[in-house]
Design an enzyme around this catalytic site. Structure first.
Site, PDB file in Angstrom:
ATOM      1  N   ASN A   1       2.247   1.575   4.476  1.00 33.61           N
ATOM      2  CA  ASN A   1       2.858   0.223   4.966  1.00 33.61           C
ATOM      3  C   ASN A   1       2.202   0.350   6.552  1.00 33.61           C
ATOM      4  OD1 ASN A   1       5.281  -1.812   5.765  1.00 33.61           O
ATOM      5  ND2 ASN A   1       3.472  -2.501   5.080  1.00 33.61           N
TER       6      ASN A   1
ATOM      7  N   CYS B   1      -1.696   0.489   7.592  1.00 33.99           N
ATOM      8  CA  CYS B   1      -2.941   0.292   7.505  1.00 33.99           C
ATOM      9  C   CYS B   1      -3.406  -1.035   6.914  1.00 33.99           C
ATOM     10  CB  CYS B   1      -3.707   1.370   7.010  1.00 33.99           C
ATOM     11  SG  CYS B   1      -3.672   2.812   8.067  1.00 33.99           S
ATOM     12  N   ARG B   2      -3.442  -0.943   5.163  1.00 36.31           N
ATOM     13  CA  ARG B   2      -3.837  -1.777   4.569  1.00 36.31           C
ATOM     14  C   ARG B   2      -2.987  -3.091   4.614  1.00 36.31           C
ATOM     15  NH1 ARG B   2      -4.972   1.651  -0.430  1.00 36.31           N
ATOM     16  NH2 ARG B   2      -3.345   2.734   0.375  1.00 36.31           N
ATOM     17  N   SER B   3      -1.764  -2.618   4.006  1.00 42.12           N
ATOM     18  CA  SER B   3      -0.538  -3.848   3.818  1.00 42.12           C
ATOM     19  C   SER B   3      -0.610  -4.685   4.985  1.00 42.12           C
ATOM     20  CB  SER B   3       0.373  -3.414   2.884  1.00 42.12           C
ATOM     21  OG  SER B   3       1.440  -2.508   3.748  1.00 42.12           O
TER      22      SER B   3
ATOM     23  N   CYS C   1       0.920  -1.053  -0.084  1.00 40.03           N
ATOM     24  CA  CYS C   1       0.132   0.110  -0.036  1.00 40.03           C
ATOM     25  C   CYS C   1       0.943   1.167  -0.065  1.00 40.03           C
ATOM     26  CB  CYS C   1      -1.075   0.210   1.346  1.00 40.03           C
ATOM     27  SG  CYS C   1      -0.242   0.195   2.909  1.00 40.03           S
TER      28      CYS C   1
ATOM     29  N   ASP D   1      -8.137   3.396   1.422  1.00 44.79           N
ATOM     30  CA  ASP D   1      -7.101   3.581   2.433  1.00 44.79           C
ATOM     31  C   ASP D   1      -8.043   4.039   3.652  1.00 44.79           C
ATOM     32  OD1 ASP D   1      -5.082   4.589   4.182  1.00 44.79           O
ATOM     33  OD2 ASP D   1      -3.967   5.601   2.507  1.00 44.79           O
TER      34      ASP D   1
END
Length: 154
Positions: A13, A15-17, A10, A122
């Site tokens: 690095n 939140c999402r990934s 993402c 995001d």
């Protein structure tokens, strides 16, 4: 099947990934897949060295998903070390394609391409419900990715 080495990417690095990394690792473990390495990184170094966002950690804990990660930026070596590089959204996919070295051996694509072609939005500037949505997407995408690459061995 040879070893799978998957990198989820993402922007920052945190939140999402890292959530995707934790969820994919957990789904693979529950399927009995021991030959998979999962990591995550960002296309930017905004949060390098930081732990995941507190909301990412609490969402993973709520679903009993172990998470431990230190944010890092994509490196040239990632493009040959990993077999699959999965981007959270189109913007990060474009950034990956832009910095990809000529000797890249990884398959680079939108993670959503294994399911519905939808990006993972995001959640950073939103509330907890955004993080829960990311978790649900990561769960569905983990199953879709493993079904597509390994086969449905649930």
């Amino acid at each position: 099947m040879s070893d799978l080495k998957v990198l989820i990417v993402c922007l920052g690095n945190i939140c999402r990934s890292p959530m995707g990394e934790a969820v994919l690792r957990d789904v693979a473990r529950k399927r009995g897949l021991s030959n998979i390495v999962v990591d995550s990184c960002g296309t930017a170094a905004y949060h390098a060295g930081e732990e995941p966002d507190d909301r990412t950690i609490s969402t993973c804990k709520k679903h009993q998903i172990p998470i431990e990660h230190s944010a890092r930026q994509i490196q040239t070596s990632d493009f040959t070390h990993f077999t699959h590089i999965l981007a959270a959204d189109e913007s990060n996919l474009r950034n990956l394609e832009r910095v990809k070295p000529k000797n890249s051996t990884a398959q680079i694509c939108l993670w959503g391409s294994y399911l519905d072609n939808k990006p993972i939005a995001d959640p950073y500037y939103g509330g907890m419900n955004g993080f829960e949505h990311v978790y649900q997407q990561c769960l569905a995408l983990s199953d879709a990715f493993l079904d597509g690459v390994v086969g449905d061995n649930r």
